[in-house]
Design a protein around this motif. Sequence first.
Motif, PDB file in Angstrom:
ATOM      1  N   ALA A  43      80.486  27.026  10.146  1.00 52.35           N
ATOM      2  CA  ALA A  43      80.059  26.504  11.449  1.00 52.35           C
ATOM      3  C   ALA A  43      79.654  27.653  12.364  1.00 52.35           C
ATOM      4  N   LEU A  44      78.530  27.492  13.056  1.00 53.70           N
ATOM      5  CA  LEU A  44      78.053  28.525  13.973  1.00 53.70           C
ATOM      6  C   LEU A  44      78.929  28.563  15.217  1.00 53.70           C
ATOM      7  N   LEU A  45      79.518  29.731  15.490  1.00 48.58           N
ATOM      8  CA  LEU A  45      80.373  29.885  16.667  1.00 48.58           C
ATOM      9  C   LEU A  45      79.801  30.850  17.696  1.00 48.58           C
ATOM     10  N   GLY A  46      78.927  31.774  17.249  1.00 55.70           N
ATOM     11  CA  GLY A  46      78.444  32.765  18.197  1.00 55.70           C
ATOM     12  C   GLY A  46      77.306  33.585  17.627  1.00 55.70           C
ATOM     13  N   ILE A  47      76.914  34.584  18.399  1.00 60.78           N
ATOM     14  CA  ILE A  47      75.916  35.560  17.953  1.00 60.78           C
ATOM     15  C   ILE A  47      76.397  36.928  18.423  1.00 60.78           C
ATOM     16  N   VAL A  48      76.146  37.947  17.621  1.00 59.10           N
ATOM     17  CA  VAL A  48      76.609  39.288  17.962  1.00 59.10           C
ATOM     18  C   VAL A  48      75.456  40.267  17.792  1.00 59.10           C
ATOM     19  N   CYS A  87      70.710  27.802  21.107  1.00 57.55           N
ATOM     20  CA  CYS A  87      70.065  27.617  19.808  1.00 57.55           C
ATOM     21  C   CYS A  87      68.732  26.893  19.981  1.00 57.55           C
ATOM     22  N   VAL A  88      67.875  27.017  18.983  1.00 55.07           N
ATOM     23  CA  VAL A  88      66.600  26.302  18.979  1.00 55.07           C
ATOM     24  C   VAL A  88      66.443  25.587  17.645  1.00 55.07           C
ATOM     25  N   PRO A 110      69.771  31.759  17.390  1.00 54.11           N
ATOM     26  CA  PRO A 110      69.938  31.114  16.089  1.00 54.11           C
ATOM     27  C   PRO A 110      69.050  29.870  16.019  1.00 54.11           C
ATOM     28  N   VAL A 111      68.590  29.559  14.820  1.00 54.00           N
ATOM     29  CA  VAL A 111      67.786  28.357  14.586  1.00 54.00           C
ATOM     30  C   VAL A 111      68.656  27.376  13.807  1.00 54.00           C
ATOM     31  N   VAL A 118      69.926  27.667  10.005  1.00 52.71           N
ATOM     32  CA  VAL A 118      68.854  27.803   9.015  1.00 52.71           C
ATOM     33  C   VAL A 118      68.037  29.073   9.220  1.00 52.71           C
ATOM     34  N   GLY A 119      68.249  29.764  10.356  1.00 53.49           N
ATOM     35  CA  GLY A 119      67.468  30.970  10.585  1.00 53.49           C
ATOM     36  C   GLY A 119      67.835  31.640  11.888  1.00 53.49           C
ATOM     37  N   ILE A 120      67.105  32.696  12.196  1.00 56.84           N
ATOM     38  CA  ILE A 120      67.235  33.382  13.480  1.00 56.84           C
ATOM     39  C   ILE A 120      65.837  33.798  13.917  1.00 56.84           C
TER      40      ILE A 120
END
Length: 221
Positions: A43-48, A87-88, A110-111, A118-120
């Motif tokens: 599961a997506l929780l963040g971006i670093v 996200c997009v 993040p996508v 599925v992507g960035i």
Amino acid sequence: MVFVRLHMTPSPLSFETSMPARDALEEFRRRRIRHAPVLERGALLGIVTERDLVRVLPGTVADYEGAQGLRASRTTVAMAMTKNPICVSPNDHIDDVARLLRDKKISAVPVVSDSKLVGILTSSDLFDAFEAMFSGQPGKRFTLLRPPGANYNPGFDLVRCAVDLGIELHSLVRAGHSRGGEVLTVYVEGDVDRLEEFRTRAEDNGYVLLEKDDRRLKRPA
């Protein structure tokens, strides 16, 4: 239309929240990238970012080997990441995402599709996309104002006009509001005279030309 899915990095490198921050930093530098999504059990929780990791880690090799080494070993990606990132969708238009990155002062998103990563898409990806768009076939970009109320012909359709003239409409993007009306940015490609006829018909039906840009458009894949 120029969609995110055509320019994103699919299946990007991602880190688990529990990964040591210094290991993630080494991976960033080895792969020469600057952003990565952060997951926990898928599961997506963040971006670093690389900068985030540098901020939470000691600054020198001596620090790693000295008193701060233990703290560094216990510092995880979760401690550095930005939680709940914007996200997009793969089907979003890159013009809209470019404005989003500018307005939010961020450099990557993040996508996500069906709640799955599925992507960035990064600012560098957007730059490459726009550079490619304006490097091929003859075309024009028109920025048009659609006035409010009865000041334009509601039966006139820009897409239908392009079809009738035999030109290709790459994208039609809502770019905001001005003078009480809606601003639209239109990318079209085709015979130069027909492109000008497209503009003339739009103006004859009440649209106001705010800006015209002659470019070399490259048809998106």
